[in-house]
Scaffold this motif. Structure first.
Motif, PDB file in Angstrom:
ATOM      1  N   GLN A 280       0.819  -1.209   0.000  1.00 33.54           N
ATOM      2  CA  GLN A 280       0.000   0.000   0.000  1.00 33.54           C
ATOM      3  C   GLN A 280       0.852   1.259   0.000  1.00 33.54           C
ATOM      4  O   GLN A 280       0.330   2.358   0.125  1.00 33.54           O
ATOM      5  CB  GLN A 280      -0.924   0.023   1.232  1.00 33.54           C
ATOM      6  CG  GLN A 280      -1.829  -1.173   1.368  1.00 33.54           C
ATOM      7  CD  GLN A 280      -2.942  -1.171   0.346  1.00 33.54           C
ATOM      8  OE1 GLN A 280      -3.142  -0.182  -0.359  1.00 33.54           O
ATOM      9  NE2 GLN A 280      -3.649  -2.279   0.226  1.00 33.54           N
ATOM     10  N   LYS A 348      -2.182   5.332   1.568  1.00 37.81           N
ATOM     11  CA  LYS A 348      -3.609   5.641   1.656  1.00 37.81           C
ATOM     12  C   LYS A 348      -4.072   5.587   3.116  1.00 37.81           C
ATOM     13  O   LYS A 348      -3.722   4.662   3.843  1.00 37.81           O
ATOM     14  CB  LYS A 348      -4.425   4.634   0.841  1.00 37.81           C
ATOM     15  CG  LYS A 348      -4.266   4.795  -0.649  1.00 37.81           C
ATOM     16  CD  LYS A 348      -5.220   3.884  -1.383  1.00 37.81           C
ATOM     17  CE  LYS A 348      -6.640   4.420  -1.310  1.00 37.81           C
ATOM     18  NZ  LYS A 348      -7.550   3.710  -2.252  1.00 37.81           N
ATOM     19  N   SER A 351      -5.872   2.433   4.147  1.00 39.25           N
ATOM     20  CA  SER A 351      -5.170   1.139   4.179  1.00 39.25           C
ATOM     21  C   SER A 351      -4.707   0.782   5.584  1.00 39.25           C
ATOM     22  O   SER A 351      -4.226  -0.310   5.819  1.00 39.25           O
ATOM     23  CB  SER A 351      -3.977   1.169   3.228  1.00 39.25           C
ATOM     24  OG  SER A 351      -2.949   1.986   3.768  1.00 39.25           O
TER      25      SER A 351
END
Lengths: 367, 245
Positions: A280, A348, A351
């Motif tokens: 991520q 993010k 995430s």
């Protein structure tokens, strides 16, 4: 310190452990089944006799093959929580709890009962309890015997996912309140992340790593067991404030680096451990603008590691710690990455959720 | 007289039993109870050894224990006579030192019954011990209990149903003991003439078939009562544990 130096032949595997653990905190013993995890704690409890070596708890020998010392199981005062609870079926919960409770101190009894939420179960027989309740009673029973060392053998392994979630806070409470060494055997990295301060990794009987969780996590020792999507970095952070308008919380990583994560964490100032999944994390050469991504951190590229033919791992230095990013070889070539370069890591906010954040209790306890 | 004490006011003669039958019945009960009471502690110990310990000669020990089950009872009785009679290898010293004699007394009948029923008792108790999860015993030891406390608080209560059934089996076998008893202590009315021996005497006597049949009914009645009692007891043991486990 709890000094363990043991050798034991188990079929065609030779178990060999040499570890020195502090007298407080949770040490997770991680390994696949058959790696010798249970045998190791059975030797600590005295249920299995090592071929050679020694176990010293503080100043006392529990076992020493050279001096011919092998303290009997019942004299070792090791609380043992078995995978299958092993409650005595002919005693009520109260009788089970009191089995090893010698001093019968009602204050201590009530404290343990409250800590594990056992008040409403005391007059019931084990056969009428759910799996999670049984494990809580087993923990209470072990704690009431006033152990000097607590051994937990995959206490969550036989439970389904909702029961695991139900039990985890109790385990965290134990880890926080007990001033004795806790050895926690598990093959679940998620549980270890939530509970452990230190990690001992066994592979076919051999100790391949032992040390603080963060350090072992960052090392190569865990690599063979972690699937690429589950790879991640562990960062220490302090809980900042909740966003005034959105359901997000700011975590401070130190040195004016910060991380916005989804959800509300209200214990402002508490130390936590955050897992950031490497898949991520992406990198940019310039600070991106107009991005939906909430976390953009200036980092220094410390290392480029070819993981396999699909993946390159980047070690990014940030606020005195490291963040790992997985990218494709194509991206690496196109960006022309070199070690020492300044990059911008993007993570993010969505995430990182509740399952990636665990209290860093030891740090709080000792600071 | 003893019958009134046993049944709490109701005299056995009120049930229509004759003096002879009452004497044989009470003697049988006395012999069987004494046999079970004295062999139980030894039986529990042997069963525990066989269920939980590994030692050299375990197979031989196991076989020796089972010997009375497969030997003709008359052989057992003969061996007892040779060993435990007043002039016997062991019996001589027992008599000289303690004044204890088994010959031609109900004590001898109880000894013969105990020996013959011992394998049945040990088998049942051993199976009950083996059914107790050793993991529970380990858990108890990690909680600070020594071996003796583990045995008394975990192993014994959890195998209680099996121990009861072992006792009932041994009791029933003792009630029915014939061959070893008659060989060892003979057939003396009021002293060693238990129900089976009394029945045998009637069968030997011409024209006493009816009396033999009456004793037969009494024997069936006692056996049934013992079985019912054992079922009741083991149900109580289980229901004390919440639900079945």
């Amino acid at each position: 310190m709890l000094n363990i130096k043991l050798e034991k032949r188990l079929g065609d595997v030779c178990l060999k452990v040499d570890a020195s653990l502090p007298l407080k905190g949770v040490t997770a013993v991680f390994g696949l089944s058959g790696a010798g995890k249970s045998s190791l704690i059975n030797m600590l409890a005295g249920l299995v006799t090592p071929d050679s070596g020694s176990i010293a708890l503080g100043q006392e020998w529990l076992f020493n093959s050279e001096q011919g010392i092998n303290l009997a199981v019942e004299k070792r005062r090791t609380g043992y929580v078995f995978q299958d609870a092993r409650l005595f079926p002919h005693y009520k919960v109260r009788g089970n709890l009191n089995y090893g409770n010698k001093d019968k101190d009602p204050v201590h009894f009530d404290r343990i009962v409250a800590l594990l939420g056992l008040e409403s179960l005391l007059e019931r027989y084990p056969a009428t309890l759910s799996g999670g309740e049984k494990q809580r009673v087993a923990m209470g029973r072990a704690l009431l015997s006033r152990p000097r060392l607590l051994l937990l053998d995959e206490p969550l392994a036989s439970l389904d996912a909702p029961r695991k979630r139900e039990l985890l806070p109790y385990l965290q409470a134990l880890a926080e309140h007990l001033a004795i060494p806790i050895i926690y055997v598990s093959h679940s990295l998620d549980e270890i992340l939530q509970l452990a301060d230190r990690l001992l990794v066994l592979e076919r009987g051999q100790q391949v790593a032992c040390g603080p969780l963060q350090q072992v996590w960052d090392s190569q020792a865990l690599r063979p067991w972690v699937e690429a999507p589950a790879q991640g970095s562990l960062l220490l952070a302090e809980i900042g404030e909740v966003h005034p308008e959105y359901n997000m919380t700011r975590l401070r990583l130190g040195d004016n680096a910060e991380l916005w994560v989804s959800g509300r964490l209200t214990n402002v100032g508490d130390s936590v451990r955050v897992r950031v999944h490497s898949q991520q994390v992406s990198v940019c050469l310039q600070r991106p603008e107009g991005s939906s991504i909430r976390n953009i951190l200036a980092v220094t590229l410390a290392e480029i590691r070819q993981q396999d033919e699909d993946r390159v791992r980047l070690k990014l230095a940030l606020a005195g710690t490291h963040l790992w990013a997985n990218i494709t070889p194509w991206a690496r070539d196109e960006l022309g990455l070199t070690v020492g370069q300044t990059l911008f890591a993007q993570i993010k906010g969505l995430s990182i959720g509740a399952e990636d954040i665990a209290p860093a209790h030891l740090l709080k306890r000792f600071s | 007289m003893a019958g009134a004490a046993l049944t709490g006011g109701l005299r056995l003669s009120d049930l229509g039993l004759t003096e002879y039958e009452i004497s044989a019945l009470l003697l049988s009960l006395k012999v069987a109870l004494a046999s079970v009471a004295f062999s139980l502690p030894v039986g529990i110990f042997c069963a525990w050894l066989l269920a939980r310990k590994e030692f050299r000669g375990k197979a031989l020990f196991d076989s020796l224990l089972h010997l009375p089950l497969v030997l003709p009872p008359v052989v057992t009785g003969y061996l007892l006579l040779v060993a435990m009679g007043r002039q016997g290898l062991i019996g001589k010293y027992l008599y000289d030192w303690f004044g204890l004699s088994f010959s031609f007394s109900w004590r001898g009948a109880a000894l013969a019954s105990a020996l013959v029923s011992f394998p049945l008792m040990v088998r049942a108790i051993r199976q009950a011990f083996e059914a107790v999860d050793p993991g529970l015993e380990q858990a108890a030891r990690t909680l600070g209990a020594g071996r003796w406390r583990v045995f008394c608080s975990i192993t014994l209560p959890l195998s209680l149903a099996g121990i009861i059934s072992g006792m009932v089996l041994a009791f029933a076998r003792s009630l029915g003991e014939f061959g070893a008893t008659i060989t060892f202590v003979s057939n003396i009315p009021g002293e060693t003439r238990t129900l089976p021996l009394a029945m045998f005497s009637f069968i030997e006597t011409p024209g006493a078939e009816a009396q033999a049949a009456r004793l037969c009914v009494i024997a069936i009645g006692i056996a049934l009562l013992a079985l019912l009692a054992s079922q009741y007891l083991s149900r109580r043991v289980h229901s004390a544990r919440g639900t079945e486990c």
